[in-house]
Design an enzyme around this catalytic site. Structure first.
Site, PDB file in Angstrom:
ATOM      1  CG  ASN A  11      -1.385   1.444   1.388  1.00  0.00           C
ATOM      2  OD1 ASN A  11      -1.991   2.200   0.219  1.00  0.00           O
ATOM      3  ND2 ASN A  11      -2.390   1.551   2.638  1.00  0.00           N
ATOM      4  CE  LYS A  56      -0.046   3.089   4.737  1.00  0.00           C
ATOM      5  NZ  LYS A  56      -0.085   3.518   6.467  1.00  0.00           N
ATOM      6  CG  HIS A 109      -5.510   1.576   4.997  1.00  0.00           C
ATOM      7  ND1 HIS A 109      -5.131   2.558   6.389  1.00  0.00           N
ATOM      8  CD2 HIS A 109      -4.983   1.126   5.121  1.00  0.00           C
ATOM      9  CE1 HIS A 109      -3.793   2.595   6.490  1.00  0.00           C
ATOM     10  NE2 HIS A 109      -3.453   1.822   5.619  1.00  0.00           N
ATOM     11  CD  GLU A 134      -2.701   5.560   6.415  1.00  0.00           C
ATOM     12  OE1 GLU A 134      -2.551   5.740   5.334  1.00  0.00           O
ATOM     13  OE2 GLU A 134      -1.730   4.610   7.542  1.00  0.00           O
ATOM     14  CD  GLU A 194      -3.542  -2.556   7.709  1.00  0.00           C
ATOM     15  OE1 GLU A 194      -2.535  -2.317   7.301  1.00  0.00           O
ATOM     16  OE2 GLU A 194      -3.970  -1.272   7.159  1.00  0.00           O
ATOM     17  N   GLY A 215       2.171   2.931  10.541  1.00  0.00           N
ATOM     18  CA  GLY A 215       3.331   3.905  11.217  1.00  0.00           C
ATOM     19  C   GLY A 215       4.762   3.977  11.471  1.00  0.00           C
ATOM     20  CB  SER A 233       4.735  -1.696  12.193  1.00  0.00           C
ATOM     21  OG  SER A 233       5.356  -0.140  11.864  1.00  0.00           O
ATOM     22  N   GLY A 258       5.463   1.212   5.185  1.00  0.00           N
ATOM     23  CA  GLY A 258       6.194   1.946   4.868  1.00  0.00           C
ATOM     24  C   GLY A 258       7.390   1.372   3.574  1.00  0.00           C
TER      25      GLY A 258
HETATM   26  P1  PGA Z   1       3.093   0.488   7.341  1.00  0.00           P
HETATM   27  O1  PGA Z   1       1.321   0.977   7.299  1.00  0.00           O
HETATM   28  O2  PGA Z   1       3.271  -0.979   6.897  1.00  0.00           O
HETATM   29  O3  PGA Z   1       3.635   1.704   7.548  1.00  0.00           O
HETATM   30  O4  PGA Z   1       2.692   0.114   8.951  1.00  0.00           O
HETATM   31  C1  PGA Z   1       0.363  -0.397   6.769  1.00  0.00           C
HETATM   32  C2  PGA Z   1      -0.637  -0.220   6.358  1.00  0.00           C
HETATM   33  O5  PGA Z   1      -1.372   0.926   6.697  1.00  0.00           O
HETATM   34  O6  PGA Z   1      -1.453  -0.666   5.657  1.00  0.00           O
END
Ligand code: PGA
Length: 265
Positions: free
Chosen positions: A9, A11, A94, A96, A174, A180, A220, A242
């Site tokens: 992803n 983002k 998601h 976010e 998640e 993140g 993460s 990330g």
């Molecule tokens: P992250 O994000 O690996 O940067 O923690 C995962 C996600 O939001 O899908």
């Protein structure tokens, strides 16, 4: 048999040029990995270009969001009808989207329905916030999110045997506090919640569908900790944020997933 699944992803990162460069950096290596379904989810504006680049490869494409109507006066939105020409998957719910853009459970439900109706495979994200986790409410929150997202959807909506583009559902657990932050859940924590999600799905639909359903961990994930998750038979893969923006990292995650899943099969 659940085929392992790893999605990146990206983002709100990468311009079209940067996205193309990232695909060039990782495509050959990703393409070579067998036994794992590999999906890239770049920003909308890069979907057309990357769709062309992935042609003839084993790497698939996904979007990060969509609106639930197919067309009309919804300025700025992207519809399932537009996406299905370009990609097979779409990330929905998601955290976010839920926390910054008001995608409440009812909206996520409408989006999951619209995706399936338009032959897009949803990657449905669920997860509790830190305060919910600390208050011992993880299962309550997950149960609510999964039940609401699948509300009114008949198991027949997921016919993978259909002649047309497959209609599948993937769920990603998640925990919001792990996204993140560099503070991933432990393999045990993730596996236990994923088992719980499978039980919830079995209650909503049935045991067969629940056993067939691929459930990922996200939050993460890196090439240094992927093994901890993927060694649990319960965890079918990862949704990577990330670390999916670094070619070497993402390829490493996919390669380890293939190796470990093959070993514990
Ligand atoms: P992250 O994000 O690996 O940067 O923690 C995962 C996600 O939001 O899908």
């Amino acid at each position: 048999m659940r085929i392992p699944f790893v999605a990146g992803n990206w983002k709100m990162n990468t311009t079209v040029t940067e996205a193309e460069r990232l695909v060039i950096e990782m495509l050959e290596k990703l393409d070579r990995v067998e036994g794992v379904e590999k999906v890239l989810c770049p920003p909308f504006v890069s979907l057309v270009a990357i769709n062309m680049m992935l042609h003839g490869s084993s790497v698939k494409l996904g979007a990060q969001n969509m609106y639930f109507e197919t067309k009309g006066a919804y300025t700025g939105e992207i519809s399932p009808l537009m996406l299905r020409e370009l990609c097979e998957f779409v990330i929905l719910g998601h955290s976010e989207r839920r926390w910054y853009f008001g995608d409440i459970d009812e909206i996520v439900n409408k989006k999951v329905k619209a995706a399936l109706a338009n032959k897009l495979n949803p990657i449905l994200c669920v997860g509790e916030r830190l305060e919910e986790n600390e208050a011992g409410k993880t299962e309550e929150v997950i149960n609510r999110q999964v039940t609401a997202a699948l509300n009114g959807i008949e198991p027949a909506a997921l016919s993978r045997s259909s002649d047309e583009v497959a209609k599948d559902l993937i769920i990603a657990y998640e925990p919001v506090w792990a996204i993140g932050t560099g503070k991933a859940a432990s393999g045990e924590q993730a596996a236990a919640t994923i088992q719980f999600i499978r039980d919830v799905v079995a209650k909503i639909w049935n045991e067969t569908i629940a056993q067939d359903l691929r459930i990922l961990y996200g939050g993460s994930v890196t090439s240094a900790n992927i093994a901890e998750f993927i060694s649990h038979p319960e965890i079918d893969g990862a949704l990577v944020g990330g670390a999916s923006l670094k070619a070497e990292e993402f390829v490493g995650i996919v390669e380890q997933t293939a190796e470990i899943k093959k070993r514990i099969k």
